[in-house]
Design an enzyme around this catalytic site. Structure first.
Site, mmCIF file in Angstrom:
data_model
loop_
_atom_site.group_PDB
_atom_site.id
_atom_site.type_symbol
_atom_site.label_atom_id
_atom_site.label_comp_id
_atom_site.label_asym_id
_atom_site.label_seq_id
_atom_site.Cartn_x
_atom_site.Cartn_y
_atom_site.Cartn_z
ATOM 1 N N ASN A 100 -6.568 26.509 60.100
ATOM 2 C CA ASN A 100 -7.369 27.739 60.044
ATOM 3 C C ASN A 100 -6.886 28.605 58.885
ATOM 4 O O ASN A 100 -6.334 29.688 59.067
ATOM 5 C CB ASN A 100 -7.263 28.490 61.378
ATOM 6 C CG ASN A 100 -7.804 27.657 62.524
ATOM 7 O OD1 ASN A 100 -8.862 27.058 62.424
ATOM 8 N ND2 ASN A 100 -7.058 27.602 63.622
ATOM 9 N N ASP A 157 -10.011 22.396 64.970
ATOM 10 C CA ASP A 157 -9.447 23.317 65.942
ATOM 11 C C ASP A 157 -10.552 23.890 66.829
ATOM 12 O O ASP A 157 -11.261 23.126 67.472
ATOM 13 C CB ASP A 157 -8.614 24.405 65.255
ATOM 14 C CG ASP A 157 -7.677 25.119 66.228
ATOM 15 O OD1 ASP A 157 -7.143 24.439 67.120
ATOM 16 O OD2 ASP A 157 -7.489 26.339 66.113
ATOM 17 N N ASP A 309 -0.475 28.206 71.625
ATOM 18 C CA ASP A 309 -1.689 28.661 70.935
ATOM 19 C C ASP A 309 -1.429 29.969 70.183
ATOM 20 O O ASP A 309 -2.156 30.961 70.339
ATOM 21 C CB ASP A 309 -2.842 28.833 71.926
ATOM 22 C CG ASP A 309 -4.174 29.052 71.227
ATOM 23 O OD1 ASP A 309 -4.313 28.628 70.066
ATOM 24 O OD2 ASP A 309 -5.078 29.661 71.840
#
Length: 425
Positions: A100, A157, A309
């Site tokens: 990301n 993701d 996470d």
């Protein structure tokens, strides 16, 4: 550097020293001696650091499968350096970072760049590459070239792969080099919600994310996994029916593994009654029935990994209207304290270590870490009963989007040793 660890209880089911309280001497990055009351000669001892602590436990170094470090492109949220410090503070000796970033990690050059700038880090930084170019879900990346550069997993993701054809081709192609496909089962066409669909979403008047949006895509993923006879890792599992599907798939012999976010193991959507965007996560917080099923799945091996996470967000994207607030919580620094407080009463410590360390490395085909003589030293030192408070001033992350500031946690990492380096957490 050399290190002598005094009176530590080893937690490692793969070691003959499991559950024994011993001294451990590490020399030149390898475990040289294990035994009771080790004596190191004065000539050697001058070059050796000694570490001891009350109720000291030691395990294979912890590894997290979902960490967002922002760099390149989102350095205002997190950098490789600040993310590494967060991982160290949380007791992790390795992390798989998600793609990301901006630009996306969708080519061998960027994989090589990440590996180059993290080469001498005490925390192993493993880059996951995008499965599709620019993470747009349309065209597959050059997986083989990226794999040769050290990319161990491919995922977009939380931008789930919607194209059945693309995912099928990717699964088939990955078999040629034993690559790992990771997918978050989330069908966005069924939902543009912001919290779990249920009583709480109805009461608050917020758009819900139904459980079926996860379960329908998981059905698709499992069917493709069986059809292609490939392997698949399902990320961020959160519902009771998803767990049943994965359990049945494993019984059928499918090569499927799965993880769950730490916050989905104890938080429910009731925490959102005050529109507190710090609890806004994806997957969303579900129900008590889902949590009970998750804990059972962790115990019986249906779920293989607990992930933190770690998702840093700037305050401007969290302190706004709930509908518009960003998803995510930072998790590396608070993760073990939350596990100790909420999961250790239900799951054995040795199994927790497998969920935090051993299983993730096995899934990614990383070298096995074992606490035994002659083995490479990659270890986390911790106290599973130490109570402590998560404070803003102690955070290493550049972001502080966590609802746990000021909370009393239980279980604390104390130090790590990896890559011939020792640092306290």
């Amino acid at each position: 550097m050399n290190l002598l660890i005094k009176s530590a209880k080893i937690i490692d089911l793969n070691s003959k020293f499991h559950s024994k309280i011993v001294d451990i001497y590490i020399k030149d990055g390898k475990i040289d001696k294990i035994g009771k009351s080790l004596n190191i000669s004065k000539s050697v001892n001058n070059k050796t650091q000694v570490f001891s602590a009350k109720n000291l436990h030691i395990s294979p170094g912890w590894f997290d499968m979902h960490a967002n470090f922002g760099e390149p492109g989102y350095e205002h949220k997190e950098t490789i350096n600040s993310g590494s410090l967060s991982a160290l503070s949380g007791g992790f000796t390795g992390v798989l970072i998600m793609p990301n970033t901006n630009p996306k990690l969708d080519n061998k050059g960027l994989i090589s760049y990440i590996k180059k700038i993290t080469k001498n880090n005490i925390v192993d930084i493993i880059p996951a590459g995008n499965l599709t170019k620019n993470g747009l879900g349309k065209n597959m990346v050059d997986m083989y070239d990226m794999h040769k550069e050290g990319c161990l997993a491919f995922t977009d993701d939380k931008d789930s792969i919607n194209s059945n054809k693309l995912l099928k081709i990717a699964m088939l192609y990955s078999k040629d080099f034993d690559g790992l496909i990771m997918n978050f089962p989330y069908d966005k066409s069924l939902s543009d919600g912001v919290i779990n669909e249920g009583i709480t979403s109805t009461k608050l008047g917020l758009r819900g994310i139904p459980s079926i949006s996860e379960e329908i895509m998981l059905d698709r993923d499992l069917a493709l996994c069986e059809y292609t006879k490939s392997k698949l890792h399902s990320s961020y599992i959160s519902t009771i029916n998803s767990i049943k599907k994965i359990r049945n798939a494993k019984r059928k012999g499918l090569n499927i593994t799965a993880d769950v976010c730490v916050y989905n193991t104890f938080l429910t959507d009731n925490y959102l009654n005050d529109f507190d965007s710090r609890f806004k996560t994806l997957p969303p917080l579900r129900t008590k029935n889902d949590i009970r099923a998750i804990i059972k799945a962790l115990k019986d091996g249906t779920i293989d990994v607990i992930t933190m996470d770690h998702t840093p967000q700037e305050q401007e994207s969290k302190k706004i209207e709930f509908d518009n607030a960003a998803f995510g919580i930072i998790g590396l620094e608070s993760g073990f304290g939350l596990i100790g407080k909420y999961l250790l009463p239900h799951i054995e410590l040795s199994q927790i270590i497998n969920l935090l360390s051993t299983n993730a490395r096995k899934i990614l085909k990383l070298p096995e870490i074992k606490i035994d003589k002659g083995e490479k030293a990659n270890i986390t030192m911790f106290d599973p009963t130490l109570e402590w408070e998560l404070k803003y001033d102690n955070l290493k992350s550049l972001s502080y989007n966590t609802p746990f500031l000021g909370h009393k946690l239980k279980g604390k990492p104390l130090a790590i040793y990896n890559n011939k380096q020792f640092k306290k957490c």
